[in-house]
Design an enzyme around this catalytic site. Structure first.
Site: not given
Length: 330
Positions: A185-187, A307
């Site tokens: 997820h994300s980073a 997000h």
């Protein structure tokens, strides 16, 4: 009279196995004493009967920790439980320097800035996009916001070193448990390609949820994606000694052999400002010989997400297309 908080009062009884272990870090010398650098905490859970062929490793986003996969901010079961209910063994990690994986500047280097309330609102809260309707608590709910921000800490200031350590520890995890599927997820998105680059025979598939990007971007307060889809080098063919070579290259000039046979599903949400980074990321990977596809949840009838789609009000619905894709792999 104040109503006491008792989340266990209405939670359903679960028949599940669970435990934890550690992926140790290196021994290093600090102040004349031996210390450990960057261990990784791993928590696992599994149904009474595991019916799916490969376990799923869940990797959390930037500054947060593994708890984002367990429960939603409004108290519902998160993706980890739902995956276990679907028959998977699930392993959830605290990336080195996050959550229960200890951080000390003498072994991991300087910290980045603290995570702010303003940053949390900018990343996750509905803004001017009226389509974003699934955030799980009201913007004026201060107690809920306090609880949400409490789980965040600083990232290591050196993004390249952090991603390298994440990938090395996760590769060691796969050495221990065997082939697995990675959900990021994300980073943590770049970690998917980095782990597959290290252990192509052990990564069966990658499902990045709005991965950090696009290629070569500079992420505010985090760092620069110098090597295209990651901040740290990947094993390109022909070999690349300087990331400037990648910036100047024509599509297809360099390849990533480790990703050639790895299914990749990049999931995006219709009301997320971060979704725009995913098509360029998929295009870069595919130009290097991968087979990455982008799934916009709205195209599957799942609307209203930003997000934080993995723990918004319709988190079960956001997971459904991912579960369908995972089932097609077995």
């Amino acid at each position: 009279m104040r109503t006491h908080f008792a989340p266990w009062a209405h939670a359903p009884v679960r028949a599940i196995r669970r435990g934890h272990f550690w992926i140790p870090g290196e021994r290093v010398t600090s102040g004349g004493r031996t210390c450990q650098r960057g261990p990784m905490y791993v928590e696992w859970e599994a149904p009474e009967s595991v019916t799916r062929r490969w376990p799923v490793v869940l990797m959390h986003g930037g500054g947060f920790q593994s708890t984002e996969w367990f429960d939603t901010p409004d108290g519902r079961p998160g993706w980890a439980q739902r995956l276990a209910e679907a028959g998977y063994a699930v392993l959830v990690v605290d990336r080195p320097g996050h959550g229960r994986s200890p951080y000390h500047v003498d072994t991991l280097g300087p910290m980045g800035p603290p995570f702010s309330y303003e940053g949390g609102r900018q990343i996750y809260f509905p803004g001017d996009d009226a389509r974003h309707t699934q955030w799980p608590f009201a913007a004026h709910d201060g107690d809920a916001m306090d609880a949400f921000i409490a789980g965040y800490g600083p990232l290591p200031a050196d993004l390249e070193a952090s991603q390298t350590m994440d990938a090395d520890r996760t590769a060691a995890l796969l050495d221990r448990i065997g082939p697995a599927i990675l959900l990021t997820h994300s980073a943590s998105g770049p970690n998917g390609w980095l782990v597959a680059d290290r252990r192509p025979q052990l990564v069966r598939a990658i499902a990045p949820i709005e991965p950090m990007g696009p290629p070569f971007a500079t992420i505010p307060n985090i760092g620069e994606m110098r090597w295209g889809p990651a901040a740290t080098p990947l094993r390109f063919e022909p070999p690349v000694s300087d990331p400037a070579m990648l910036r100047q290259a024509r599509p297809g000039e360099f390849r990533l052999p480790s990703l050639a046979h790895t299914p990749i599903l990049i999931v995006t949400a219709e009301a997320s400002a971060f979704a725009a980074a995913s098509p360029p990321t998929a295009a870069f990977l595919n130009a290097c010989g991968a087979s990455a596809q982008v799934l916009n949840l709205a195209d599957r009838g799942v609307h209203g997400n930003g997000h934080g789609l993995i723990y918004e009000k319709n988190s079960d619905a956001t997971l459904a297309p991912v579960l369908e894709w995972l089932a097609s792999l077995n």
